[in-house]
Scaffold this motif. Structure first.
Motif, PDB file in Angstrom:
ATOM      1  N   GLY A 166      31.291  56.167  39.229  1.00 20.42           N
ATOM      2  CA  GLY A 166      32.506  56.596  39.914  1.00 20.42           C
ATOM      3  C   GLY A 166      32.696  55.991  41.290  1.00 20.42           C
ATOM      4  N   ILE A 167      31.793  55.112  41.707  1.00 22.54           N
ATOM      5  CA  ILE A 167      31.948  54.510  43.032  1.00 22.54           C
ATOM      6  C   ILE A 167      32.191  53.022  42.925  1.00 22.54           C
ATOM      7  CG2 ILE A 167      30.908  54.226  45.302  1.00 22.54           C
ATOM      8  CD1 ILE A 167      29.125  56.561  44.720  1.00 22.54           C
ATOM      9  N   PHE A 168      31.487  52.421  42.012  1.00 26.68           N
ATOM     10  CA  PHE A 168      31.581  50.968  41.896  1.00 26.68           C
ATOM     11  C   PHE A 168      31.806  50.567  40.449  1.00 26.68           C
ATOM     12  CE2 PHE A 168      29.318  47.008  40.872  1.00 26.68           C
ATOM     13  CZ  PHE A 168      30.107  46.130  41.582  1.00 26.68           C
ATOM     14  N   SER A 169      32.825  49.750  40.241  1.00 21.39           N
ATOM     15  CA  SER A 169      33.032  49.157  38.928  1.00 21.39           C
ATOM     16  C   SER A 169      33.389  47.701  39.152  1.00 21.39           C
ATOM     17  CB  SER A 169      34.158  49.882  38.187  1.00 21.39           C
ATOM     18  OG  SER A 169      34.795  48.984  37.293  1.00 21.39           O
ATOM     19  N   GLY A 170      32.490  46.820  38.751  1.00 19.32           N
ATOM     20  CA  GLY A 170      32.710  45.391  38.968  1.00 19.32           C
ATOM     21  C   GLY A 170      34.043  44.953  38.411  1.00 19.32           C
ATOM     22  N   PHE A 171      34.299  45.322  37.165  1.00 18.29           N
ATOM     23  CA  PHE A 171      35.522  44.873  36.506  1.00 18.29           C
ATOM     24  C   PHE A 171      36.768  45.317  37.277  1.00 18.29           C
ATOM     25  CE2 PHE A 171      39.050  46.139  33.807  1.00 18.29           C
ATOM     26  CZ  PHE A 171      39.447  44.892  33.356  1.00 18.29           C
ATOM     27  N   THR A 172      36.812  46.600  37.645  1.00 19.20           N
ATOM     28  CA  THR A 172      37.992  47.138  38.333  1.00 19.20           C
ATOM     29  C   THR A 172      38.213  46.417  39.657  1.00 19.20           C
ATOM     30  OG1 THR A 172      37.444  49.244  37.322  1.00 19.20           O
ATOM     31  CG2 THR A 172      39.061  49.285  39.065  1.00 19.20           C
ATOM     32  N   LEU A 173      37.118  46.233  40.397  1.00 19.28           N
ATOM     33  CA  LEU A 173      37.220  45.574  41.698  1.00 19.28           C
ATOM     34  C   LEU A 173      37.764  44.148  41.559  1.00 19.28           C
ATOM     35  CD1 LEU A 173      34.276  45.660  44.273  1.00 19.28           C
ATOM     36  CD2 LEU A 173      36.094  43.998  44.316  1.00 19.28           C
ATOM     37  N   PHE A 174      37.203  43.389  40.620  1.00 20.29           N
ATOM     38  CA  PHE A 174      37.610  41.995  40.490  1.00 20.29           C
ATOM     39  C   PHE A 174      39.042  41.879  40.000  1.00 20.29           C
ATOM     40  CE2 PHE A 174      32.930  41.692  39.857  1.00 20.29           C
ATOM     41  CZ  PHE A 174      32.700  41.307  41.154  1.00 20.29           C
ATOM     42  N   PHE A 175      39.385  42.762  39.095  1.00 24.49           N
ATOM     43  CA  PHE A 175      40.736  42.752  38.547  1.00 24.49           C
ATOM     44  C   PHE A 175      41.751  42.988  39.668  1.00 24.49           C
ATOM     45  CE2 PHE A 175      44.367  44.739  36.448  1.00 24.49           C
ATOM     46  CZ  PHE A 175      44.571  43.891  35.381  1.00 24.49           C
ATOM     47  N   LEU A 176      41.495  43.992  40.509  1.00 25.37           N
ATOM     48  CA  LEU A 176      42.432  44.314  41.589  1.00 25.37           C
ATOM     49  C   LEU A 176      42.439  43.230  42.667  1.00 25.37           C
ATOM     50  CD1 LEU A 176      41.899  48.162  41.921  1.00 25.37           C
ATOM     51  CD2 LEU A 176      43.819  46.953  40.894  1.00 25.37           C
ATOM     52  N   ARG A 177      41.256  42.689  42.962  1.00 23.22           N
ATOM     53  CA  ARG A 177      41.188  41.611  43.964  1.00 23.22           C
ATOM     54  C   ARG A 177      42.034  40.441  43.508  1.00 23.22           C
ATOM     55  NH1 ARG A 177      38.219  36.929  43.780  1.00 23.22           N
ATOM     56  NH2 ARG A 177      37.990  35.828  45.759  1.00 23.22           N
ATOM     57  N   GLN A 178      41.882  40.084  42.228  1.00 23.87           N
ATOM     58  CA  GLN A 178      42.630  38.977  41.673  1.00 23.87           C
ATOM     59  C   GLN A 178      44.129  39.181  41.896  1.00 23.87           C
ATOM     60  OE1 GLN A 178      40.295  37.107  40.889  1.00 23.87           O
ATOM     61  NE2 GLN A 178      41.542  35.307  40.403  1.00 23.87           N
ATOM     62  N   PHE A 179      44.602  40.390  41.646  1.00 21.36           N
ATOM     63  CA  PHE A 179      46.022  40.672  41.824  1.00 21.36           C
ATOM     64  C   PHE A 179      46.404  40.584  43.296  1.00 21.36           C
ATOM     65  CE2 PHE A 179      49.432  43.554  42.936  1.00 21.36           C
ATOM     66  CZ  PHE A 179      50.434  43.143  42.069  1.00 21.36           C
ATOM     67  N   MET A 180      45.596  41.189  44.167  1.00 17.22           N
ATOM     68  CA  MET A 180      45.952  41.249  45.586  1.00 17.22           C
ATOM     69  C   MET A 180      45.947  39.871  46.235  1.00 17.22           C
ATOM     70  SD  MET A 180      44.059  44.705  46.857  1.00 17.22           S
ATOM     71  CE  MET A 180      44.384  46.296  46.077  1.00 17.22           C
ATOM     72  N   LEU A 181      45.122  38.962  45.704  1.00 14.90           N
ATOM     73  CA  LEU A 181      45.115  37.597  46.229  1.00 14.90           C
ATOM     74  C   LEU A 181      46.498  36.968  46.108  1.00 14.90           C
ATOM     75  CD1 LEU A 181      41.797  35.985  44.911  1.00 14.90           C
ATOM     76  CD2 LEU A 181      42.456  36.382  47.285  1.00 14.90           C
ATOM     77  N   GLY A 182      47.219  37.386  45.069  1.00 19.19           N
ATOM     78  CA  GLY A 182      48.520  36.773  44.814  1.00 19.19           C
ATOM     79  C   GLY A 182      49.679  37.423  45.550  1.00 19.19           C
TER      80      GLY A 182
END
Lengths: 297, 295
Positions: A166-182
């Motif tokens: 419930g604190i860290f999820s690699g997939f969720t973090l990377f997915f959101l980072r990818q979007f925010m980069l754009g």
């Protein structure tokens, strides 16, 4: 317009449609079978197992699993007499899945923002370290995590259920980072000129602008957590924390194979799957598209 | 311009660490530390209640001579091969048909329904349908061939579990492949048609190569998840009969939580991890997954 682009029904297309229909039928039939069995009477099931319609139609199984039937009534319909406290397990599932999903999506979004939009020393290094988590299979961390949660005295608590995921999820973090980069920088820059700090920009600009991908990871996380089996199996050992998915397995294993209350079990199964069906009804297109989208990344 | 943007903005740094801190803490406490501890525990004798005792490579020696482990590995590989072959074939077939026939989100929604339910639910309904007496599948089989099939007996257990697994995941992969197909520009096919290529030829020489990165990902995801199958087995056969479906995760789970032999269970987890790394690496090299022919 639509008709002009529609291709003629060649034999090949008819064959392909038939094939697709068969695949859909095989996909859907078990769902129908759950419903058909849940609406049947257990004794009647034994005598007429092949009927495509409910045999000895009754709402009894649903009453049983929702705790609306007396023990005598349950036994009369071929229930095992063992009860399945569905309402309690449903509550547990809702607490477990909702808490975990809300937390992990929020923390991931916060970190994703820091990685995608802020400039700071060590950013790439930290990100690289977190990236490693995508490569390690669950089983390696599962046993030590269990030992850890046990040492912390968190077995059989919602804290123990939620914390490790419930604190860290690699997939969720990377997915959101990818979007925010754009995301377009101009709005942020305008906000900066107006004197907004990074935190304020995160909450009032980036978070709302990321509503779509956040909904996507929220749904995927919720579905996964709702259905998650092995971690609750390890950590939750009393009725007070046991999610519905686990309760189904425990119920099945604790009843004798010969007298399995199939109607009741299928009714409970339907109750367990119901929230997922509601999600599909509400967000069908988004779920389908987000699965496709996660593949393209 | 770039220079100005890439400059480290001093006031960002504390906020960034604040925002990253929870995720980093979660990663450290529930991921990095357990992973390293798992490696450490695999060199120990550890029965949970007493502190771990360092025994060097003893667990690995035991593993080498453990027939049940090798049997479990063999069975798991069978399960993986069946699941992946059938799963990838069906998901590509479904995706191609979806792509050529319809853009309907409703149909794609139907296809992914099994992905939305838990493995436990999938296992339960299939066990009911495959039951030798009560199961609808066996009722039909009896009518056709005069005898039922005991789907969860020694010979059939692994193929049966693989089919259930494929049923549960096929639609998910089909949607991934479908998305990959959508990304192939239509001009590629127009060029193919101008050259007079048949549908099959275009599939073989255009679609498949262009789909390679997505396919590689689907195969890897499929292999990794099939290697770690647990819930379906736990609900239906619990590894039986006579270890016939005792897949690796089942065996590891039983070692740890029935026999409380955590050290040995950690050794097996580490071995499974090593195997997955190797499989993934080989697969990525073979598929050249990072390259696309579209570039």
């Amino acid at each position: 317009m639509a008709t002009s682009t529609r291709k003629p029904l060649s034999p090949g297309r008819i064959l392909a449609w038939l094939c697709l229909i068969v695949i859909m039928a095989v996909t859907l039939f078990p769902f129908y079978w759950i419903l058909r069995t849940a609406l049947s009477n257990n004794f009647a099931l034994l005598t007429d197992p092949s009927s495509l319609f409910p045999v000895g139609f009754t709402w009894g199984a649903f009453k049983r699993v929702l705790g609306l039937a007396s023990t005598a009534e349950a036994l009369a319909e071929g229930g095992s007499g063992a009860s399945l406290n569905t309402a309690l397990y449903l509550r547990n599932s809702i607490i477990y899945a909702t808490t975990q999903t809300v937390l992990v999506v929020f923390f991931s979004a916060a970190a994703a923002y820091a990685f995608a939009r802020l400039r700071w020393r060590g950013r790439n290094l930290v990100f690289g370290v977190l990236l490693c988590s995508l490569m390690v299979p669950e089983i390696l961390t599962l046993l030590p995590n269990f030992v850890l949660v046990r040492d912390l005295g968190l077995t059989d608590t919602f804290g123990g259920l939620v914390l490790p995921y419930g604190i860290f999820s690699g997939f969720t973090l990377f997915f959101l980072r990818q979007f925010m980069l754009g995301l377009n920088r101009e709005i942020e820059e305008a906000a900066t000129v107006d004197g907004a700090g990074p935190l304020r920009i995160f909450f009032t600009i980036v978070l709302p602008m990321s509503a779509a991908p956040i909904a996507t990871v929220f749904l995927l996380n919720f579905i996964n957590t709702w259905n998650y089996f092995i971690w609750p199996l390890l950590v939750s050992n009393s009725e007070d924390t046991r999610p519905l998915t686990l309760a189904l397995a425990v119920f099945k294993q604790s009843s004798p194979q010969s007298a399995l209350d199939w109607a009741g079990l299928m009714a409970a199964t339907l109750v367990a799957a119901l929230p997922m069906f509601l999600l599909v009804l509400a967000f069908g297109k988004r779920i389908v598209n987000s699965i496709g989208f996660t593949g393209i990344k | 311009m770039t220079l100005r943007r890439n400059r480290i903005r001093r006031r960002d740094t504390p906020v960034a660490w604040l925002l990253v801190a929870p995720a980093l803490l979660g990663f450290g406490v529930f991921f990095a530390y357990p992973a390293l501890r798992g490696v450490y525990l695999s060199f120990t004798e550890f029965h949970v209640l007493t502190p771990p005792k360092w025994i060097g490579l003893d667990n690995f020696r035991q593993l080498w001579q453990d027939d049940v482990f090798w049997n479990a590995l063999g069975i798991t590989v069978q399960f993986v091969v069946l699941s992946v072959l059938l799963g990838v074939f069906l998901s590509v077939l479904t995706a191609v048909m979806l792509h050529r026939l319809t853009q309907s989100v409703l149909i794609r929604g139907v296809i992914i329904l099994p992905f939305l339910i838990s493995g436990v639910v999938a296992a339960l309904v299939w066990q009911l349908m495959l039951d030798p007496q009560l199961g609808i599948v066996n009722v039909w089989l009896r009518e056709l061939f005069g005898q039922p099939v005991f789907f969860f007996n020694e010979g059939w257990a692994i193929p049966t579990l693989a089919v259930i697994n494929v049923w549960k995941w096929m639609g998910y992969y089909a949607v991934l492949v479908f998305a990959g197909l959508q990304a192939i520009p239509a001009t590629v096919y127009e060029a193919g048609r101008v050259d007079g290529a048949s549908e099959l030829k275009m599939f073989r020489h255009l679609t498949l190569p262009l789909l390679r990165p997505v396919l590689a990902m689907v195969v890897i995801l499929n292999i990794i998840s099939a290697f770690q199958i647990f819930d379906i087995v736990q609900v239906t056969t619990k590894g039986g009969p006579a270890n016939a479906s005792n897949v690796l995760n089942m065996y590891i789970y039983n070692k740890a939580f029935s026999q409380f032999d955590f050290g040995y269970a950690a050794t097996m987890s580490l071995t499974l991890f090593a195997m997955l790394i190797v499989v993934t690496f080989i697969q990525l090299r073979l598929a050249r997954a990072n390259e696309s022919d579209l570039d």
